[in-house]
Enzyme design. Structure first.
Site, PDB file in Angstrom:
ATOM      1  N   GLU A 159     -31.014 -25.587  11.879  1.00  0.00           N
ATOM      2  CA  GLU A 159     -30.747 -25.576  10.434  1.00  0.00           C
ATOM      3  C   GLU A 159     -31.829 -26.279   9.624  1.00  0.00           C
ATOM      4  OE1 GLU A 159     -29.298 -29.638  11.560  1.00  0.00           O
ATOM      5  OE2 GLU A 159     -29.422 -27.665  12.514  1.00  0.00           O
TER       6      GLU A 159
ATOM      7  N   SER B 183     -35.047 -33.494  17.286  1.00  0.00           N
ATOM      8  CA  SER B 183     -35.261 -34.811  16.695  1.00  0.00           C
ATOM      9  C   SER B 183     -34.176 -35.740  17.231  1.00  0.00           C
ATOM     10  CB  SER B 183     -35.193 -34.718  15.163  1.00  0.00           C
ATOM     11  OG  SER B 183     -35.385 -35.980  14.576  1.00  0.00           O
TER      12      SER B 183
ATOM     13  N   LYS C 154     -38.907 -40.599  21.466  1.00  0.00           N
ATOM     14  CA  LYS C 154     -38.126 -39.605  20.731  1.00  0.00           C
ATOM     15  C   LYS C 154     -38.615 -38.187  21.022  1.00  0.00           C
ATOM     16  CE  LYS C 154     -36.627 -38.518  15.997  1.00  0.00           C
ATOM     17  NZ  LYS C 154     -36.739 -38.873  14.572  1.00  0.00           N
TER      18      LYS C 154
ATOM     19  N   ARG D 184     -41.322 -41.131   7.130  1.00  0.00           N
ATOM     20  CA  ARG D 184     -40.370 -42.245   6.997  1.00  0.00           C
ATOM     21  C   ARG D 184     -40.564 -43.277   8.116  1.00  0.00           C
ATOM     22  NH1 ARG D 184     -34.752 -40.331   8.735  1.00  0.00           N
ATOM     23  NH2 ARG D 184     -35.817 -40.623  10.743  1.00  0.00           N
TER      24      ARG D 184
ATOM     25  N   HIS E 107     -31.966 -28.636  16.062  1.00  0.00           N
ATOM     26  CA  HIS E 107     -31.653 -28.472  14.639  1.00  0.00           C
ATOM     27  C   HIS E 107     -32.211 -27.153  14.118  1.00  0.00           C
ATOM     28  CE1 HIS E 107     -30.022 -32.508  13.810  1.00  0.00           C
ATOM     29  NE2 HIS E 107     -30.931 -32.949  14.682  1.00  0.00           N
TER      30      HIS E 107
ATOM     31  N   CYS F  68     -26.669 -31.397  17.681  1.00  0.00           N
ATOM     32  CA  CYS F  68     -27.385 -32.622  18.034  1.00  0.00           C
ATOM     33  C   CYS F  68     -26.420 -33.691  18.557  1.00  0.00           C
ATOM     34  CB  CYS F  68     -28.226 -33.107  16.857  1.00  0.00           C
ATOM     35  SG  CYS F  68     -29.508 -34.291  17.349  1.00  0.00           S
TER      36      CYS F  68
END
Length: 305
Positions: A237, A192, A163, A249, A235, A142
């Site tokens: 992971e 992200s 985003k 959030r 990502h 990232c």
């Protein structure tokens, strides 16, 4: 073989509940083999979560791996107990004379800043220079992928109007490469981020190989130096619930973050995520460890150049 982890690392108990075989340092000392040495520079805010995510993927190998955690002298994390950092992490300065078979540098929540404006950029430059001569193969994830492409190859990043957030289909462009052994023609990857790199800038550099991309989310994996460097814009992971945590959030707080795409069942957060990327994530990390670390690194780790 299991991963070799520091005694009392929180990830040990978490992963044992998933029947993932890990061993602490005390037990590992009884085995007379040379484990692969992997160092993780963890720049993510929730460090324990990221540790667990990465260890989960590294565990899917028959090789014994000695996992080390690196931190920056020039940055103090705000979301991880200082006791945890002192117990399990070491400053880069204390590790610069060591060599490692593999390295992972994570993303960081600074992508909307110019690289040179990031407070710890000078130390990152030192680490980038060091990795070239002290590590056999490095994964940049990232923000670290964008930072590495910029520092090493002059590839710029560009702001996004909204985003890039969700799970996106990626196309394998070099299916015969060992990193994609066992892959399908397409695979899913969580994204992200608020910035992006462009394929044209990557293709303009003959040292870089664009090996996976998405029509929707752009370049996803770039390789350099014959596999000594991999730059991953997303990502792989991420655990199943990570995007959900990020969405809840930011809900009502940020205007540039919407519902993560291709993530929730029927696009309904109350139905939870549909997990579509974990099999390829495990395969990617296993292939990296096997073909670009284990089969390339010298037995004498001090011979890494």
């Amino acid at each position: 073989m299991p991963l070799r982890l520091p005694d009392r690392l929180p990830a040990i108990d978490l992963l044992k509940h998933e029947n993932i075989f890990v061993m602490d340092t005390t037990r590992a000392h009884a085995q007379d083999i040379r484990p692969l040495r992997i160092v993780i520079l963890n720049l993510m805010p929730l460090k324990i979560t990221t540790e667990t995510d990465l260890i989960r993927l590294l565990s899917n190998t028959p090789l014994q791996i000695d996992v080390n955690f690196m931190k920056l002298r020039s940055h103090t994390p705000k979301n991880t107990p200082i006791e945890h950092m002192m117990m399990f992490y070491r400053d880069f300065d204390s590790m610069r004379d060591e060599r490692f078979d593999g390295m992972i540098i994570t993303g960081a929540p600074v992508e909307q800043m110019a690289f040179e404006e990031v407070s710890y950029w000078p130390e990152m430059v030192d680490i980038f220079q060091w990795a070239r001569t002290h590590v056999t193969s490095t994964l940049y994830i990232c923000w670290a992928a964008q930072a590495g492409l910029y520092y090493y190859y002059g590839v710029p990043k560009y702001p996004l109007p909204q985003k890039m957030f969700g799970i996106y289909e990626q196309h394998v462009l070099q299916p015969l490469m060992p990193i994609f052994r066992g892959f399908d023609d397409t695979f899913m990857m969580p994204q992200s981020r608020h910035t992006e790199v462009h394929a044209d800038d990557i293709l303009a550099r003959p040292e870089l190989q664009l090996i996976a991309e998405s029509p929707a989310s752009g370049p996803s994996i770039v390789m350099a130096r014959g596999g000594r460097e991999f730059f991953i814009t997303g990502h792989l992971e991420y655990a199943p619930g990570t995007l959900d945590t990020e969405y809840r959030r930011d809900l009502g707080i940020r205007s540039d973050v919407g519902l993560p795409r291709h993530y929730y069942v029927d696009d309904n957060p109350e139905l939870g995520p549909r997990v579509t990327w974990r099999a390829h994530a495990n395969l990617f990390y296993s292939n990296w460890i096997n073909y670009y670390v284990y089969q390339e690194t010298p037995y004498d780790i001090n011979a890494i150049r």
